[in-house]
Enzyme design. Structure first.
Site, PDB file in Angstrom:
ATOM      1  CG  ASP A  91      -2.064   0.975   1.017  1.00 32.28           C
ATOM      2  OD1 ASP A  91      -2.875   0.332   0.796  1.00 32.28           O
ATOM      3  OD2 ASP A  91      -1.758   1.797   1.190  1.00 32.28           O
ATOM      4  CD  GLU A 115     -10.542   6.600   0.434  1.00 34.09           C
ATOM      5  OE1 GLU A 115      -8.929   6.115   0.138  1.00 34.09           O
ATOM      6  OE2 GLU A 115     -10.637   6.846   1.224  1.00 34.09           O
ATOM      7  CB  VAL A 116      -9.102   1.212  -5.103  1.00 35.99           C
ATOM      8  CG1 VAL A 116      -8.673   0.445  -6.355  1.00 35.99           C
ATOM      9  CG2 VAL A 116      -8.051   2.462  -4.947  1.00 35.99           C
ATOM     10  CG  HIS A 128      -8.957  -3.153  -2.013  1.00 35.14           C
ATOM     11  ND1 HIS A 128      -9.349  -2.801  -3.077  1.00 35.14           N
ATOM     12  CD2 HIS A 128      -8.511  -2.633  -0.922  1.00 35.14           C
ATOM     13  CE1 HIS A 128     -10.091  -1.521  -2.114  1.00 35.14           C
ATOM     14  NE2 HIS A 128      -9.037  -1.621  -1.314  1.00 35.14           N
TER      15      HIS A 128
HETATM   16  P1  5GP Z   1      -9.807   1.192   0.100  1.00 34.99           P
HETATM   17  O1  5GP Z   1     -10.519   0.892  -0.792  1.00 34.99           O
HETATM   18  O2  5GP Z   1      -9.761   0.129   0.985  1.00 34.99           O
HETATM   19  O3  5GP Z   1     -10.261   1.723   1.318  1.00 34.99           O
HETATM   20  O4  5GP Z   1      -8.247   1.944   0.298  1.00 34.99           O
HETATM   21  C1  5GP Z   1      -7.270   1.427  -1.195  1.00 34.99           C
HETATM   22  C2  5GP Z   1      -6.165   1.666  -0.545  1.00 34.99           C
HETATM   23  O5  5GP Z   1      -5.595   2.026  -1.411  1.00 34.99           O
HETATM   24  C3  5GP Z   1      -5.624   2.915   0.474  1.00 34.99           C
HETATM   25  O6  5GP Z   1      -5.509   2.323   1.628  1.00 34.99           O
HETATM   26  C4  5GP Z   1      -4.928   3.576  -0.374  1.00 34.99           C
HETATM   27  O7  5GP Z   1      -3.843   3.806   0.523  1.00 34.99           O
HETATM   28  C5  5GP Z   1      -4.166   2.702  -1.873  1.00 34.99           C
HETATM   29  N1  5GP Z   1      -3.563   2.944  -3.028  1.00 34.99           N
HETATM   30  C6  5GP Z   1      -4.623   4.112  -3.128  1.00 34.99           C
HETATM   31  N2  5GP Z   1      -3.912   4.346  -4.492  1.00 34.99           N
HETATM   32  C7  5GP Z   1      -2.855   3.527  -4.807  1.00 34.99           C
HETATM   33  C8  5GP Z   1      -2.030   3.024  -5.585  1.00 34.99           C
HETATM   34  O8  5GP Z   1      -2.014   3.898  -6.193  1.00 34.99           O
HETATM   35  N3  5GP Z   1      -1.086   2.058  -5.353  1.00 34.99           N
HETATM   36  C9  5GP Z   1      -0.982   1.713  -4.503  1.00 34.99           C
HETATM   37  N4  5GP Z   1       0.335   0.476  -3.754  1.00 34.99           N
HETATM   38  N5  5GP Z   1      -1.724   1.854  -3.698  1.00 34.99           N
HETATM   39  C10 5GP Z   1      -3.178   2.564  -3.666  1.00 34.99           C
END
Ligand code: 5GP
Length: 139
Positions: A34, A98-99, A103
């Protein structure tokens, strides 16, 4: 539910269109660091095939991802001499996602050490060092 967006950031990582620090992959899954680590060794495990989250994933996708989560959870226990591992997973924006590519977060934990706040970019060299420790624990 909203359709899967093939241009989400993790789909781009899978296609190597943007860089990532990979620590493990097999035919079905990828694990990478991350970029905003909330603990040293914070990594993400994703399926290589498309799905938004747990709600639209197939049983096969879920099984493959959880197998890799277990493998990496054990590896970070060793790599960081951890006391435990937090596994986090969020579904849809209201659920904290958020993504929008499925995951699981794998976070090594130590007694009495809180997670760092979200949203702070990590140091690339430190993340690379942590990735190397995880790869070593896997080998
Ligand atoms: P979530 O969708 O579970 O809330 O969080 C998405 C996670 O993806 C976050 O912990 C953020 O730091 C990580 N993240 C967002 N963009 C990127 C990226 O471009 N590369 C990587 N390796 N992690 C990312």
């Amino acid at each position: 539910m909203t359709a899967y967006d093939p241009d989400n950031i993790f789909a781009k990582i899978l296609r190597d269109e943007i860089p990532s620090t990979r620590v493990f992959e097999d035919d079905e899954t990828l694990a990478f660091m991350d970029i905003m680590p909330r603990a040293d060794g914070h990594l993400l495990v994703i399926p290589k095939t498309p799905c938004r989250n747990v709600l639209d994933a197939s049983p096969d996708q879920l099984a493959a991802v959880i197998r890799t989560v277990q493998k990496l959870g054990r590896a970070v226990m060793t790599a960081f001499d951890a006391d435990g591992v937090t596994v986090q997973q969020f579904n849809e924006a209201a659920g904290g996602q958020e993504v929008f590519h499925l995951h699981f977060h794998v976070l090594p934990r130590h007694e009495d050490v809180s997670l760092r706040p979200p949203g702070k970019m990590g140091d690339f060299d430190v993340i690379a060092e942590h990735a190397e420790k995880i790869r070593a624990a896997l080998s």
